[in-house]
Design a protein around this motif. Structure first.
Motif, mmCIF file in Angstrom:
data_model
loop_
_atom_site.group_PDB
_atom_site.id
_atom_site.type_symbol
_atom_site.label_atom_id
_atom_site.label_comp_id
_atom_site.label_asym_id
_atom_site.label_seq_id
_atom_site.Cartn_x
_atom_site.Cartn_y
_atom_site.Cartn_z
ATOM 1 N N PHE A 81 48.917 59.315 22.945
ATOM 2 C CA PHE A 81 49.140 59.539 21.310
ATOM 3 C C PHE A 81 48.656 58.324 20.803
ATOM 4 N N VAL A 82 47.757 58.390 19.797
ATOM 5 C CA VAL A 82 47.156 57.252 19.292
ATOM 6 C C VAL A 82 47.421 57.337 17.817
ATOM 7 N N TRP A 83 48.283 56.368 17.181
ATOM 8 C CA TRP A 83 48.766 56.384 15.866
ATOM 9 C C TRP A 83 48.120 55.049 15.247
ATOM 10 N N SER A 84 47.279 55.069 14.326
ATOM 11 C CA SER A 84 46.601 54.134 13.549
ATOM 12 C C SER A 84 46.936 54.276 12.036
ATOM 13 N N PHE A 85 47.241 52.956 11.579
ATOM 14 C CA PHE A 85 47.536 52.924 10.016
ATOM 15 C C PHE A 85 47.197 51.366 9.563
ATOM 16 N N HIS A 86 47.047 51.413 8.381
ATOM 17 C CA HIS A 86 46.634 50.169 7.590
ATOM 18 C C HIS A 86 48.046 49.643 7.144
ATOM 19 N N HIS A 87 48.368 48.125 7.507
ATOM 20 C CA HIS A 87 49.255 47.606 7.119
ATOM 21 C C HIS A 87 49.832 47.815 5.690
ATOM 22 N N ILE A 88 49.114 48.317 4.566
ATOM 23 C CA ILE A 88 49.329 48.138 3.390
ATOM 24 C C ILE A 88 50.189 49.513 3.213
ATOM 25 N N VAL A 89 50.200 50.460 4.177
ATOM 26 C CA VAL A 89 51.014 51.648 3.931
ATOM 27 C C VAL A 89 52.424 51.700 5.039
ATOM 28 N N MET A 90 52.398 50.902 5.786
ATOM 29 C CA MET A 90 53.388 50.787 6.918
ATOM 30 C C MET A 90 53.720 49.502 7.670
ATOM 31 N N ASP A 91 54.606 48.984 8.047
ATOM 32 C CA ASP A 91 54.794 47.854 8.929
ATOM 33 C C ASP A 91 55.646 48.053 10.026
ATOM 34 N N GLY A 92 55.856 47.044 10.952
ATOM 35 C CA GLY A 92 56.730 47.375 11.965
ATOM 36 C C GLY A 92 58.074 47.738 11.881
ATOM 37 N N TRP A 93 58.601 47.156 10.540
ATOM 38 C CA TRP A 93 59.957 47.809 10.431
ATOM 39 C C TRP A 93 60.152 49.175 10.052
ATOM 40 N N CYS A 94 59.265 49.641 9.277
ATOM 41 C CA CYS A 94 59.226 51.325 8.943
ATOM 42 C C CYS A 94 58.690 52.310 10.277
ATOM 43 N N LEU A 95 57.979 51.393 10.962
ATOM 44 C CA LEU A 95 57.186 52.292 11.994
ATOM 45 C C LEU A 95 58.293 53.180 12.814
ATOM 46 N N SER A 96 59.426 52.628 13.114
ATOM 47 C CA SER A 96 60.287 53.218 14.081
ATOM 48 C C SER A 96 61.072 54.324 13.233
ATOM 49 N N LEU A 97 61.051 54.280 12.143
ATOM 50 C CA LEU A 97 61.605 55.363 11.156
ATOM 51 C C LEU A 97 60.712 56.623 10.881
ATOM 52 N N MET A 98 59.456 56.222 10.969
ATOM 53 C CA MET A 98 58.539 57.151 10.738
ATOM 54 C C MET A 98 58.427 57.985 12.034
ATOM 55 N N THR A 99 58.232 57.209 13.210
ATOM 56 C CA THR A 99 58.447 57.852 14.504
ATOM 57 C C THR A 99 59.518 58.524 14.818
ATOM 58 N N ASP A 100 60.644 58.161 14.306
ATOM 59 C CA ASP A 100 61.897 59.259 14.738
ATOM 60 C C ASP A 100 61.723 60.250 13.839
ATOM 61 N N GLU A 101 61.342 60.167 12.529
ATOM 62 C CA GLU A 101 61.083 61.344 11.652
ATOM 63 C C GLU A 101 59.981 62.121 12.299
ATOM 64 N N VAL A 102 58.979 61.636 12.704
ATOM 65 C CA VAL A 102 57.873 62.730 13.273
ATOM 66 C C VAL A 102 58.388 63.519 14.395
ATOM 67 N N PHE A 103 58.944 62.863 15.381
ATOM 68 C CA PHE A 103 59.362 63.524 16.680
ATOM 69 C C PHE A 103 60.638 64.107 16.560
#
Length: 148
Positions: A81-103
């Protein structure tokens, strides 16, 4: 991914520069996520090559989806699974929140259940709160906190 993008306005956003000399943020009502799938069984370097190309590609803030997802089938029951994003829309802090939501949503949908997701607070709420803060008090606080 469509559910994630529909819930979070930042994932439906592009940024334009040079609009009367000012940056402009456009939030679309509907925008499809960038998703790519490929079966790469037997091609051991395919994922690494994709990642290198994806990094080199970067993001055009004015037109690209600022989050991209790619899934590669690498074996009979293994995937990358390759997840790419620009830092302008997400950062390390919210990545875990998004990952939890997706899965979390993915597992619920696999079980034919409606995902139970927390309400999303609009970013505009934060901006409104920020505009009501005392800038001098904040400057004094951080200057004291960071002194030395």
């Amino acid at each position: 991914l469509k559910l994630l993008v529909s819930r979070h306005a930042i994932l439906r956003t592009n940024f334009y520069s040079g609009w009367y000399g000012q940056p402009l943020q456009i939030v679309y009502r509907h925008k499809n996520p960038s998703f790519f799938y490929e079966d790469v069984r037997g091609r051991e370097h395919a994922v690494a090559e994709f990642v290198a190309q994806d990094k080199a590609r970067g993001f055009d803030l004015s037109k690209d989806a600022l989050m991209r997802v790619a899934v590669f089938r690498t074996g009979e029951s293994s995937y990358r699974f390759v997840w790419s994003f620009h830092h302008i829309v997400m950062d390390g802090w919210c990545l875990s929140l998004m990952t939890d939501e997706v899965f979390g949503a993915y597992v619920a949908l696999l079980e034919h259940k409606q995902p139970e997701l927390a309400p999303v607070k609009p970013y505009s709420d934060y901006i409104e709160w920020l505009e009501h803060q005392d800038a001098q008090e904040a400057t004094r606080y951080w200057s004291d906190y960071l002194a030395g």
